[in-house]
Design an enzyme around this catalytic site. Structure first.
Site, mmCIF file in Angstrom:
data_model
loop_
_atom_site.group_PDB
_atom_site.id
_atom_site.type_symbol
_atom_site.label_atom_id
_atom_site.label_comp_id
_atom_site.label_asym_id
_atom_site.label_seq_id
_atom_site.Cartn_x
_atom_site.Cartn_y
_atom_site.Cartn_z
ATOM 1 N N GLU A 1 8.312 4.698 -5.226
ATOM 2 C CA GLU A 1 8.701 5.971 -5.403
ATOM 3 C C GLU A 1 9.048 6.525 -3.916
ATOM 4 O OE1 GLU A 1 7.676 10.004 -7.609
ATOM 5 O OE2 GLU A 1 6.204 9.135 -6.570
ATOM 6 N N ASP A 2 7.791 6.300 -2.995
ATOM 7 C CA ASP A 2 7.717 6.894 -1.612
ATOM 8 C C ASP A 2 8.974 6.379 -0.833
ATOM 9 O OD1 ASP A 2 5.325 8.333 -2.108
ATOM 10 O OD2 ASP A 2 4.162 6.544 -2.121
ATOM 11 N N HIS B 1 0.199 13.722 -2.623
ATOM 12 C CA HIS B 1 1.399 14.154 -2.591
ATOM 13 C C HIS B 1 1.759 15.190 -3.413
ATOM 14 C CE1 HIS B 1 2.360 9.552 -1.790
ATOM 15 N NE2 HIS B 1 2.921 10.142 -0.570
ATOM 16 N N CYS C 1 4.877 7.253 -9.125
ATOM 17 C CA CYS C 1 5.053 6.490 -7.808
ATOM 18 C C CYS C 1 5.430 4.917 -8.319
ATOM 19 C CB CYS C 1 3.460 6.098 -7.267
ATOM 20 S SG CYS C 1 2.543 7.636 -7.263
ATOM 21 N N ASP D 1 0.886 -1.231 -0.512
ATOM 22 C CA ASP D 1 1.428 -0.286 -1.298
ATOM 23 C C ASP D 1 2.700 -0.227 -2.024
ATOM 24 O OD1 ASP D 1 -0.756 1.911 -1.247
ATOM 25 O OD2 ASP D 1 -0.535 1.621 0.899
ATOM 26 N N ARG E 1 3.353 1.402 5.720
ATOM 27 C CA ARG E 1 4.309 1.570 4.729
ATOM 28 C C ARG E 1 5.745 1.565 4.991
ATOM 29 N NH1 ARG E 1 3.121 4.879 -0.400
ATOM 30 N NH2 ARG E 1 4.436 3.286 -1.125
ATOM 31 N N ARG F 1 1.647 13.057 4.946
ATOM 32 C CA ARG F 1 2.641 11.950 5.063
ATOM 33 C C ARG F 1 3.972 12.774 5.458
ATOM 34 N NH1 ARG F 1 0.997 7.572 1.979
ATOM 35 N NH2 ARG F 1 -1.301 7.552 2.431
HETATM 36 N N1 GLY Z 1 -2.118 4.252 -1.613
HETATM 37 C C1 GLY Z 1 -1.001 5.038 -1.797
HETATM 38 C C2 GLY Z 1 -0.798 5.731 -0.580
HETATM 39 O O1 GLY Z 1 -1.481 6.121 0.194
HETATM 40 O O2 GLY Z 1 0.754 5.922 -0.315
#
Ligand code: GLY
Length: 249
Positions: free
Chosen positions: A64-65, A156, A243, A59, A84, A129
């Site tokens: 952005e995450d 999100h 993202c 990912d 991640r 998340r």
């Molecule tokens: N595939 C994007 C996420 O789950 O963060």
């Protein structure tokens, strides 16, 4: 403006999925579309930084995450998906010359996609998340007002609501409680385009996925300048246009 981006991982086909069924992802097509996105960022005046992708992080293109970049600091996140977490190291290194870093630490989890910064306020989606511990940490680290927002069925917060002008938010109300956004003008996505609420605002222009023409027409009817990019290949991995970059003013 600097736009920090990261290459599509060769393992993108194994990206995390929460609300979508897995379908095949064409890696080359995803890369081509991502290059078009980067080119548009450059056309709009950004200095685009390209970080390398990593096979270990399917990912990682969804950069952005991994961070929230504010005027005075960069919050390095602790992503909610364990797969991640390691994405943040390369990004923290790239942001270090641009903003002093602060770090979200365990047990808090936070994905940048859950964070919508509107002027001095930080809105945070209560998603799978992002957990409650994170709210207190974000308040303490940034010194800003941090406002939780309820989500229903969206990955999100920015899947469901994003800013498209100085006073307007584009929203899918089926997925987000809009009560915390009192005072903003809300523009609803077309009902046939539930994923159409994700847009990048850059100066007076909105970067927007090509796949949502009805909502695009609504934006343009409001006088908003919209530039589209093909983004349907990465959308299969549950990623939108916000993202794929971290914007550093
Ligand atoms: N595939 C994007 C996420 O789950 O963060």
């Amino acid at each position: 403006m600097i736009a920090v981006t990261r290459d599509v991982s060769p393992s993108i086909a194994r990206a995390e999925l929460t609300h979508l069924e897995r379908v095949p992802i064409d890696y080359e097509r995803a890369r081509e579309q991502h290059e078009e996105y980067r080119a548009l960022l450059a056309q709009l005046g950004c200095e685009v930084i390209d970080l390398p992708g990593a096979a270990a992080y399917p990912d990682c293109v969804f950069i952005e995450d991994t961070a929230i970049v504010l005027d005075d600091l960069a919050v390095i996140t602790r992503p909610g998906a364990a797969s991640r977490r390691g994405e943040v190291d390369v990004v923290a290194e790239a942001l270090a010359p641009l903003r002093p870093p602060v770090h979200i630490t365990a047990p808090a989890t936070l994905d940048g996609g859950d964070v919508l910064v509107l002027d001095d306020r930080i809105y945070v989606g209560r998603s799978e998340r992002t957990n409650e511990e994170e709210l207190a940490q974000l308040r303490q680290l940034t010194g800003r007002e941090v406002i939780p927002v309820d989500l229903h069925g969206a990955l999100h917060l920015k899947t469901a609501i994003t800013r498209v002008s100085h006073d307007t938010l584009l929203v899918n109300r089926d997925w987000v409680d809009v009560a915390p956004f009192a005072g903003w003008t809300l523009l609803d996505v077309d009902p046939a385009e539930p994923f159409g609420a994700n847009a990048v605002v850059l100066g007076g222009t909105v970067i927007y996925a090509f796949s949502y023409p009805r909502t695009r027409a609504k934006l343009e009817a409001r006088g908003i300048d919209v530039r589209t990019v093909p983004a349907d290949e990465l959308a299969k991995a549950e990623g939108g246009v916000t993202c794929c970059s971290l914007l550093v003013r």
